[in-house]
Design a protein around this motif. Structure first.
Motif, short mmCIF file in Angstrom:
data_model
loop_
_atom_site.label_atom_id
_atom_site.label_comp_id
_atom_site.label_asym_id
_atom_site.label_seq_id
_atom_site.Cartn_x
_atom_site.Cartn_y
_atom_site.Cartn_z
N ASN A 229 -59.59 22.29 59.67
CA ASN A 229 -59.16 21.33 60.73
C ASN A 229 -58.68 22.16 62.23
O ASN A 229 -58.07 21.84 62.98
N ASN A 235 -54.54 19.81 65.01
CA ASN A 235 -54.66 20.77 63.93
C ASN A 235 -53.85 20.60 62.80
O ASN A 235 -53.03 21.33 62.27
N ASN A 237 -52.68 20.28 59.00
CA ASN A 237 -52.80 20.83 57.63
C ASN A 237 -53.35 20.19 56.64
O ASN A 237 -53.25 18.83 56.49
N ARG A 268 -54.73 25.02 57.18
CA ARG A 268 -55.26 24.21 58.03
C ARG A 268 -56.80 24.82 57.78
O ARG A 268 -57.83 23.85 57.97
#
Length: 314
Positions: A229, A235, A237, A268
């Motif tokens: 991601n 961004n 998780n 991530r």
């Protein structure tokens, strides 16, 4: 005079070999046959090369298929009573580069000892392979028995086993996230827009991510991807991920899960891999698919995905 010459010719022919019979046994070039038929010398039967589909005849024995297209050779229909050919054998060798199918006649079946106790209507003989069959003498159900299917080489050729390998793609694939593991999961097939390393017979559709079995048999398939991601807005998780190998995947409906790897993770970026061995009928597909939950938003991405496999046995 003519009759005398014919008689002399017959005697001359008989002098070339000796035929002896005792207690129902016949010997050629031996006075003491130990079996019903004993041949003390070489043996020859019909050798024939064909290039197109057709019906196997009563006078056939060894058939080499060397066609430029896939072909089917159909075994003769079973006969009940007089003329029943129980024990008749046929040998097939695929000497060409296409698939040979050996098919039973009509509703008859071939006993291929696949563990189900049921026969199959046909068997495939890939390039370089040989098949040996014998008539069971029955007239319904499995009327033929598959004695042997083998490769000419100790290691099957690539052409025989249909290897495929997708290129690890650097293009990110955007997928819809699933809020929680208890919700209906959104399976997304992983595709390979950057093509393949090897794709014998175009068995892997890179645009759909589906491998399509060209013939019945056992296949080994392995795949991997990176849940990433890093380029998704915010961004988020991952809260969990699942990677699947799915048989006969249908967009929106999923498919039959062959194997899965569930990972409860908070990160991530996460790498995952998966593999299995499975039996596939010709035309069945295997796709690698993913499911994931995220901490925010409704999107996730996968990248550097690859899938490879090959056929290991009929």
């Amino acid at each position: 005079m003519k009759k005398k010459m014919l008689f002399i010719a017959l005697l001359a022919g008989l002098n070339c070999f000796s035929v002896n019979a005792q207690v129902g046994s016949v010997g050629i070039n031996t006075a003491n046959p130990g079996s019903t038929l004993t041949v003390n010398g070489s043996f020859a039967a019909t050798y024939k090369t064909v290039t197109v589909s057709g019906v196997v005849g009563a006078n056939d024995y060894y058939i080499a298929y060397n066609g430029t297209a896939d072909g089917t050779l159909t075994l003769p229909a079973a006969i009940n009573g007089a003329g029943n050919f129980a024990g008749r054998t046929y040998h097939f060798k695929n000497t060409g580069g296409k698939i040979l199918t050996v098919s039973a006649n009509g509703s008859e079946l071939i006993d291929d000892q696949n563990g189900t106790g049921l026969g199959v209507p046909s068997i495939t003989v890939p390039p370089g392979y040989y098949a040996f069959l014998v008539s069971k003498g029955t007239t319904t159900g499995a009327t033929w028995e598959l004695v042997l299917v083998s490769s000419s080489n100790s290691v099957p050729s690539a052409e025989s086993t249909y290897p495929f390998s997708a290129v690890p793609t650097t293009q990110r694939q955007s997928c819809n996230a699933t809020p929680t593991p208890s919700d209906p999961w959104i399976q997304t097939a992983i595709v390979y827009p950057q093509g393949t390393v090897i794709n014998k017979g175009n068995v892997l559709n890179t645009s759909t991510g589906a491998f399509k079995a060209p013939s019945d048999g056992y296949y080994v398939i392995q795949g991997s991807t990176q849940f990433d991601n890093g380029s998704v807005a915010g961004n988020p998780n991952f809260t969990w991920t699942v990677l699947y190998l799915v048989k006969n995947y249908v967009p929106g409906n999923g498919g039959s899960v062959l194997v899965q790897s569930y990972q409860p993770t908070v990160t991530r970026v996460f790498g995952s891999s998966i593999s299995c061995m499975t039996y596939l009928s010709a035309g069945e597909t295997v796709s690698m698919a993913s499911v994931a939950g995220v901490s925010a938003g409704n999107k996730y991405e996968v990248v550097t995905s690859t899938m490879y496999g090959y056929k290991i046995a009929n």
